[in-house]
Motif scaffolding. Structure first.
Motif, PDB file in Angstrom:
ATOM      1  N   LYS A 161       0.843  -1.190   0.000  1.00  0.00           N
ATOM      2  CA  LYS A 161       0.000   0.000   0.000  1.00  0.00           C
ATOM      3  C   LYS A 161       0.879   1.240   0.000  1.00  0.00           C
ATOM      4  O   LYS A 161       1.809   1.346   0.778  1.00  0.00           O
ATOM      5  CB  LYS A 161      -0.888  -0.019   1.249  1.00  0.00           C
ATOM      6  CG  LYS A 161      -1.874   1.128   1.318  1.00  0.00           C
ATOM      7  CD  LYS A 161      -2.680   1.018   2.584  1.00  0.00           C
ATOM      8  CE  LYS A 161      -2.385   2.224   3.437  1.00  0.00           C
ATOM      9  NZ  LYS A 161      -2.907   2.187   4.762  1.00  0.00           N
TER      10      LYS A 161
ATOM     11  N   PHE B  64       1.571   5.016   0.886  1.00  0.00           N
ATOM     12  CA  PHE B  64       1.122   5.919   1.931  1.00  0.00           C
ATOM     13  C   PHE B  64       0.615   7.212   1.329  1.00  0.00           C
ATOM     14  O   PHE B  64       1.235   7.776   0.447  1.00  0.00           O
ATOM     15  CB  PHE B  64       2.258   6.213   2.902  1.00  0.00           C
ATOM     16  CG  PHE B  64       1.891   7.204   3.962  1.00  0.00           C
ATOM     17  CD1 PHE B  64       1.082   6.823   5.009  1.00  0.00           C
ATOM     18  CD2 PHE B  64       2.327   8.506   3.899  1.00  0.00           C
ATOM     19  CE1 PHE B  64       0.731   7.722   5.990  1.00  0.00           C
ATOM     20  CE2 PHE B  64       1.987   9.418   4.865  1.00  0.00           C
ATOM     21  CZ  PHE B  64       1.187   9.029   5.913  1.00  0.00           C
TER      22      PHE B  64
ATOM     23  N   GLU C  89      -1.007   1.336  13.564  1.00  0.00           N
ATOM     24  CA  GLU C  89      -1.275   0.299  12.557  1.00  0.00           C
ATOM     25  C   GLU C  89      -0.415   0.514  11.317  1.00  0.00           C
ATOM     26  O   GLU C  89       0.082  -0.443  10.722  1.00  0.00           O
ATOM     27  CB  GLU C  89      -2.766   0.254  12.195  1.00  0.00           C
ATOM     28  CG  GLU C  89      -3.652  -0.242  13.322  1.00  0.00           C
ATOM     29  CD  GLU C  89      -3.228  -1.603  13.858  1.00  0.00           C
ATOM     30  OE1 GLU C  89      -2.953  -2.516  13.049  1.00  0.00           O
ATOM     31  OE2 GLU C  89      -3.169  -1.762  15.095  1.00  0.00           O
ATOM     32  N   GLU C  90      -0.234   1.778  10.915  1.00  0.00           N
ATOM     33  CA  GLU C  90       0.630   2.069   9.763  1.00  0.00           C
ATOM     34  C   GLU C  90       2.078   1.722  10.093  1.00  0.00           C
ATOM     35  O   GLU C  90       2.797   1.162   9.251  1.00  0.00           O
ATOM     36  CB  GLU C  90       0.504   3.541   9.361  1.00  0.00           C
ATOM     37  CG  GLU C  90       1.408   3.955   8.220  1.00  0.00           C
ATOM     38  CD  GLU C  90       1.136   3.280   6.889  1.00  0.00           C
ATOM     39  OE1 GLU C  90       1.958   3.462   5.969  1.00  0.00           O
ATOM     40  OE2 GLU C  90       0.130   2.553   6.738  1.00  0.00           O
TER      41      GLU C  90
ATOM     42  N   ARG D 234       2.435  -1.952   9.755  1.00  0.00           N
ATOM     43  CA  ARG D 234       2.415  -2.361   8.344  1.00  0.00           C
ATOM     44  C   ARG D 234       3.799  -2.154   7.722  1.00  0.00           C
ATOM     45  O   ARG D 234       4.346  -3.046   7.069  1.00  0.00           O
ATOM     46  CB  ARG D 234       1.372  -1.569   7.563  1.00  0.00           C
ATOM     47  CG  ARG D 234       1.235  -1.998   6.104  1.00  0.00           C
ATOM     48  CD  ARG D 234       0.400  -1.025   5.301  1.00  0.00           C
ATOM     49  NE  ARG D 234       1.069   0.236   5.081  1.00  0.00           N
ATOM     50  CZ  ARG D 234       2.015   0.445   4.146  1.00  0.00           C
ATOM     51  NH1 ARG D 234       2.409  -0.537   3.370  1.00  0.00           N
ATOM     52  NH2 ARG D 234       2.562   1.640   4.002  1.00  0.00           N
TER      53      ARG D 234
END
Length: 92
Positions: free
Chosen positions: A7, A9, A26-27, A30
């Protein structure tokens, strides 16, 4: 946006998640889950050894990191961007 299975950002201050502390953690998890398997950037600054040491203490499980362990690499980062040249997850 999805780049090569990761993903991308988005820095969007209008997104309600921008000020959501849990979304930040959470980021971080990840991103760290990608970093822990690669480790090509380990020599660039103290943030990477701090991250890898913490992950190793938790048997390679990013989900087990405390908020303090999640925050330490961010605090130690010089923001010099040298790791971007080596990182296979950074888009050209």
């Amino acid at each position: 946006m999805d780049i090569g299975g990761t993903k991308d950002f988005e820095f969007n201050i209008r997104d309600p998640k921008f000020l959501d502390e849990q979304a930040l953690w959470e980021e971080a998890k990840r991103v760290y889950s990608k970093c822990k398997d690669c480790r090509m950037c380990v020599t660039y600054c103290p943030s990477f050894p701090a991250l890898f040491d913490a992950v190793d203490r938790h048997d390679d499980d990013v989900e087990k990191l405390s908020k303090e362990e999640l925050a330490l690499p961010l605090e130690l980062c010089f923001h010099c961007k040298q790791c971007y040249f080596k990182c296979p997850y950074t888009p050209p």
